[in-house]
Design a protein around this motif. Structure first.
Motif, mmCIF file in Angstrom:
data_model
loop_
_atom_site.group_PDB
_atom_site.id
_atom_site.type_symbol
_atom_site.label_atom_id
_atom_site.label_comp_id
_atom_site.label_asym_id
_atom_site.label_seq_id
_atom_site.Cartn_x
_atom_site.Cartn_y
_atom_site.Cartn_z
ATOM 1 N N CYS B 75 1.011 -1.124 -0.080
ATOM 2 C CA CYS B 75 0.157 0.210 0.021
ATOM 3 C C CYS B 75 0.767 1.277 -0.094
ATOM 4 O O CYS B 75 1.633 1.456 1.028
ATOM 5 N N CYS B 78 0.080 3.583 3.410
ATOM 6 C CA CYS B 78 0.617 3.186 4.477
ATOM 7 C C CYS B 78 1.608 2.182 4.821
ATOM 8 O O CYS B 78 2.172 2.122 5.868
ATOM 9 N N GLY B 92 -4.225 -1.500 6.990
ATOM 10 C CA GLY B 92 -3.505 -0.277 7.385
ATOM 11 C C GLY B 92 -4.417 0.920 7.298
ATOM 12 O O GLY B 92 -4.117 1.704 8.069
ATOM 13 N N CYS B 93 -4.955 1.043 6.044
ATOM 14 C CA CYS B 93 -5.668 2.406 5.805
ATOM 15 C C CYS B 93 -6.679 2.050 4.930
ATOM 16 O O CYS B 93 -6.998 0.905 4.200
ATOM 17 N N GLN B 95 -7.022 3.086 1.968
ATOM 18 C CA GLN B 95 -6.324 2.817 0.646
ATOM 19 C C GLN B 95 -6.095 1.242 0.255
ATOM 20 O O GLN B 95 -6.061 0.711 -0.814
ATOM 21 N N CYS B 96 -5.768 0.706 1.446
ATOM 22 C CA CYS B 96 -5.405 -0.922 1.352
ATOM 23 C C CYS B 96 -6.568 -1.656 0.703
ATOM 24 O O CYS B 96 -6.299 -2.595 0.078
HETATM 25 ZN ZN LIG Z 1 -2.793 1.201 3.310
#
Ligand SMILES: [Zn+2]
Ligand SMILES: [Zn+2]
Lengths: 361, 181
Positions: B75, B78, B92-93, B95-96
């Motif tokens: 990713c 993050c 993690g975030c 966007q993952c």
């Molecule tokens: Zn992420």
């Protein structure tokens, strides 16, 4: 209101009578939400977590102006760091926070409404866990209110959302609706008649999860179980809530049948069991929390079946919380060793149960 | 050390349980250890469920290629790798989800029986998403009418689709005011 007052307070929702409340103790809806512009809590720096706490403090001020939300009294944000370990334990016992919020991570927070119906855990596994807690079987109402708080917060915070996956969560088991609905149920007759396991294992096949409340998931101490949905993605929230409600109503019906059967076939044994439980709870001087929970279940059943009069049924729900180790110590205002807790627990039970009348028939 | 189960008495029994290939230490008092023997319900943990799903091959049906962790992207937002995810069970975030979508989909299907959210939508995105959901539904209907050679109905649906598409491209959300602002 100080966190200690919240702890010792018996919330209004626990005192009233609600639908199916002889068997369903409470309904809870929890929504997981995350910020679009921050890493999930386990990857946040201390500074990011702190900044987010401050953003939440502002958001709470704003939410307090919402007509619907403010009916539950002003919401106040507490920093978990400012709460003593004993108070955290008691908050867990009251089901207001998770053990994870009590022990892990940095810059965690708790927002709670005056009437304790609405709360938000901050920087737990997800940035926000919005919760709504009602007495009896009221999942749809709990979902609606939690959703309203979600809407109000959304005016101040941008949540992570993808059209495909829905609300994004740290753990993919919560993604989509982010909704976990659960009910706490008291099913002594199903346990006594050895039907509990058969009925509850069937729930697993329809995507519901059952666990004991007391005794860490392995055993339904006090005959209290929690039933919740497992699937959060692909179903509409109303559907999840309706499915769980339907399943709970079936368990309620089974429990009622089992109670009727016990009253028809084993009335004298029931009267004896309940009378003994009531006698021990009202007259002991040293009692462990496990014994107390077990006997309280019998007393609650005794109230439901009319063997015990003069005590509101909600005394059981309250004492389940009040006889827990953390709560007793917060009440005492100091740490207590095991024996001191067992003594104070006995005193509390005596004072609460002596006012009732045991009328075995 | 206090008993993990009742939190009341000192732990005197120390056990090692192996669950999903993970060793777990359990510390209990004598009374709780005895009662552990008479389990009523299976202990359930979402984390262990997930670890089990990720650890074993059956997450990915035979006809689907099981993604190799090392061939998965990292990713960019993050720094979480797919291997990190399989270890912790946590992304993690936000966007993952895009980064690992391909690898996550079979897992989501396994856990939830679906990979498409149909529930609540944040109000700021609400109208667009609802329009697109409606569009997807209409397109399915159109396909069915064409297959059945019911061209008159198909034409009606096609008009509706055109209308929704126009709304999506040129439509603005300005009249969709927030209630609170
Ligand atoms: Zn992420
Ligand atoms: Zn123990």
């Amino acid at each position: 209101m100080s966190i200690k007052r919240i702890l010792l307070d018996i919330p209004r929702w626990m005192q009233g009578e609600a639908e199916e409340s002889d068997i369903v103790l409470s309904s809870r809806v929890r929504l997981a939400r995350n910020m679009v512009d921050l890493p999930f809590p386990h990857l946040m720096t201390a500074a990011q977590a702190e900044t987010f706490l401050q953003r939440m403090a502002e958001a709470v001020q704003y939410v307090n102006q919402d007509d619907l939300i403010s009916q539950h009294g002003p919401m106040v944000l507490y920093r978990v760091a400012d709460i003593t370990n004993l108070e955290r334990q008691a908050l867990v016992e009251k089901h207001l926070i998770s053990p994870q919020l009590a022990t892990g991570g940095q810059n965690r927070g708790l927002v709670i409404s005056e009437d304790e119906v609405l709360s938000v855990m901050i920087n737990e596994e997800d940035h926000l866990r919005i919760q709504c807690l009602f007495a009896g079987l009221q999942l749809e109402a709990a979902w609606q209110l939690a959703s309203s708080l979600d809407d109000a917060l959304e005016n101040r915070l941008e949540f992570a959302f993808q059209e495909q996956e829905g609300y994004l969560t740290a753990c993919p088991t919560n993604v989509g609706t982010g909704l976990r609905a659960s009910v706490m149920m008291h099913i002594p007759a199903l346990v006594m008649t050895k039907q509990a396991e058969r009925i509850l294992s069937a729930l697993g096949k329809v995507g519901l999860v059952v666990r004991g409340i007391y005794g860490e998931g392995t055993q339904a101490l006090g005959n209290v179980i929690q039933v919740s949905n497992q699937v959060t993605l692909g179903q509409v929230e109303g559907e999840i809530v309706a499915n769980l409600t339907a399943a709970v109503k079936q368990i309620v019906a089974q429990e009622q049948l089992a109670r009727e059967a016990l009253m028809t076939n084993n009335r004298i044994q029931m009267a004896d069991r309940i009378g003994r439980a009531f006698g021990i709870l009202g007259n002991s001087h040293v009692i462990s929390s496990e014994e107390a929970v077990r006997l309280l279940s019998d007393v609650r059943l005794g109230i439901d079946l009319g063997f015990i009069t003069g005590l509101p049924a909600s005394v059981f729900d309250q004492l389940l919380v009040q006889t827990r180790p953390g709560y007793l110590q917060v009440l005492a205002g100091q740490e207590l060793d095991a024996l001191e807790r067992d003594v104070r627990r006995a005193q509390l039970l005596q004072s609460k149960l002596r006012s009732g009348d045991n009328m075995p028939s | 050390m206090q008993c993990e189960r009742c939190g009341e008495r000192p732990a005197t029994v120390h056990m090692t349980r192996i669950m999903n290939n993970k060793k777990e230490q359990i510390h209990l008092c004598a009374q709780c250890a005895r009662e552990q023997g008479e389990l009523n319900f299976e202990p359930f943990s979402v984390q262990s469920l997930l670890a089990g799903l990720l650890g074993s091959g059956f997450v990915y049906p035979a006809f689907e290629q099981k993604p190799k962790p090392e061939s998965q992207p990292i990713c960019q937002n993050c720094g979480t790798s797919f291997a990190d995810f399989t270890h912790t069970g946590r992304l993690g975030c936000a966007q993952c989800y895009e980064t690992f979508r391909e690898a996550l989909n079979p897992l989501l299907r396994r856990i939830h029986g679906s990979v498409y959210h149909t529930g609540k939508v944040p109000r700021c995105l609400g109208r667009q998403v609802h329009t697109r959901r409606g569009l997807a539904e209409l397109q399915e209907q159109l396909q069915r009418f064409i297959e059945r050679e019911e061209y008159e109905q198909a034409a009606v649906i096609r008009d509706k689709i055109r209308e929704l598409k126009r709304e999506l491209s040129g439509g603005d959300d300005s009249e969709h005011q927030k209630d609170f602002a």
